[in-house]
Scaffold this active site. Sequence first.
Site, PDB file in Angstrom:
ATOM      1  CE  LYS A  33      -4.440  -1.644   1.675  1.00 52.03           C
ATOM      2  NZ  LYS A  33      -3.902  -3.114   2.108  1.00 52.03           N
ATOM      3  CD  GLU A  38     -11.840   5.269   1.469  1.00 49.68           C
ATOM      4  OE1 GLU A  38     -11.472   6.506   1.348  1.00 49.68           O
ATOM      5  OE2 GLU A  38     -11.424   4.302   0.816  1.00 49.68           O
ATOM      6  CB  SER A  83      -0.171  -8.174  -1.111  1.00 51.98           C
ATOM      7  OG  SER A  83      -1.003  -9.109  -0.179  1.00 51.98           O
TER       8      SER A  83
HETATM    9  C1  LIG Z   1      -4.996  -4.246   1.513  1.00 57.86           C
HETATM   10  C2  LIG Z   1      -4.443  -5.211   1.398  1.00 57.86           C
HETATM   11  C3  LIG Z   1      -4.679  -6.001   0.187  1.00 57.86           C
HETATM   12  C4  LIG Z   1      -6.030  -5.850  -0.704  1.00 57.86           C
HETATM   13  O1  LIG Z   1      -6.009  -4.687  -1.329  1.00 57.86           O
HETATM   14  P1  LIG Z   1      -5.661  -4.690  -2.976  1.00 57.86           P
HETATM   15  O2  LIG Z   1      -6.017  -3.023  -3.500  1.00 57.86           O
HETATM   16  O3  LIG Z   1      -6.611  -5.302  -3.599  1.00 57.86           O
HETATM   17  O4  LIG Z   1      -4.296  -4.849  -3.286  1.00 57.86           O
HETATM   18  C5  LIG Z   1      -4.013  -7.095  -0.066  1.00 57.86           C
HETATM   19  N1  LIG Z   1      -2.820  -7.573   0.729  1.00 57.86           N
HETATM   20  C6  LIG Z   1      -2.483  -6.890   1.784  1.00 57.86           C
HETATM   21  C7  LIG Z   1      -1.384  -7.344   2.501  1.00 57.86           C
HETATM   22  C8  LIG Z   1      -3.306  -5.934   2.121  1.00 57.86           C
HETATM   23  O5  LIG Z   1      -2.828  -5.005   3.262  1.00 57.86           O
END
Ligand SMILES: *Cc1c(COP(=O)(O)O)cnc(C)c1O
Length: 393
Positions: A89, A111, A377
């Site tokens: 993010k 938000e 992610s």
């Molecule tokens: C917020 C988040 C997601 C989902 O958000 P996307 O916008 O779909 O990428 C996925 N993995 C993690 C670790 C997150 O913090």
Amino acid sequence: MNYNVDKKGYYGEFGGAFIPEMLYPNVEMLRENYLKVMAEPSFKKEFHELLKDYVGRPSPLYFAKRLSEKYNTKIYLKREDLNHTGAHKINNTIGQILMAKKLGKTRIIAETGAGQHGVATATVCALMGMECIVYMGEIDIARQAPNVARMKMLGAKVVPALSGSKTLKDATNEAIRDWINNPVNTHYIIGSAIGPHPYPDMVTRFQSVISEEIKWQLKEHEGRENPNYVIACIGGGSNAAGTYYHFLHEPEVGIIAVEAAGLGIDSGESAATSVLGKEGIIHGCKTLLMQTTDGQITEPYSISAGLDYPGVGPMHAHLSKTGRAEFMSITDSDAMKAGLELSKLEGIIPAIETSHALAIFEYKQFKPDDIIVVSLSGRGDKDLNTYIDYFKL
Ligand SMILES: *Cc1c(COP(=O)(O)O)cnc(C)c1O
């Protein structure tokens, strides 16, 4: 076939900017300027310096040997979990705060649902010395106390959304109301590849550093830039959009998107938008979203807070509709199992969102010489209590 946004702000039939008239000047200012600003050498330099020195990029592309042996294929993990603040993010919030500065804004609003985007936003506001207001549903504030504390430590003001279900969509409404009332000095940082045009495209471009790096890193490892598959979990779709971006128009690269099935697609407790969703408008864009027959947005469910969203970004709606991406959905229990498996096989505790993407290896057989890149992610620290409760650790 074009999988990027077109001149009118659409991905095929999805996208656009469905906003109250009073927001039009803000969104229009962004639309007119975002590509110009992103192309400026001074912007690019600052963005890339911060990604390198502050976020810690490039994130490694790691060959997961034991995981690969288990599933008899070649699996690489793109380590977004090693970024500052623990997920992808931050790539987007760094980009957007620099954009806000270039546009002369001094005040940031956002938000947040689980608080991850709120923390990433509060972080870059501290970095830039900018005022930060984060709207969050009252129920989410109670559920996500550690992230609320983080935001406060970082100097942000966390404002509870007291209306409706007191969760993410109510926080979004409050943020939009704030933006309408503060059109001149305020920039609204949206946290995923969603929102009115140009947000989905802007967020995708900021996150596209992920696939830009995968290309040269895979070349170093394997002597070729293109894997056979790229895989990512999808909430709104920002880590996925960044992971796919430079492969969208490479037909030999398969794209797999993994949604949260929650307790099961037909259980009524799910967030599998590509299966259950119908065309509708959410967060200012036309996309696939889960709704009742009379068009009310359905409350989604997933064990992972980041996938607990009733829609997907318009780019992903288009990838689903055209068949360019294969969509799979994974239940809570399969995701939790996959999270534990990665921990034991590779010494990496993943975010539960990410665990959904990892769970597909139980369901889809790849060839032994296939090269697969999975977007890791985020890291699992934030989810430790959920893992503890689930596995009675
Ligand atoms: C917020 C988040 C997601 C989902 O958000 P996307 O916008 O779909 O990428 C996925 N993995 C993690 C670790 C997150 O913090």
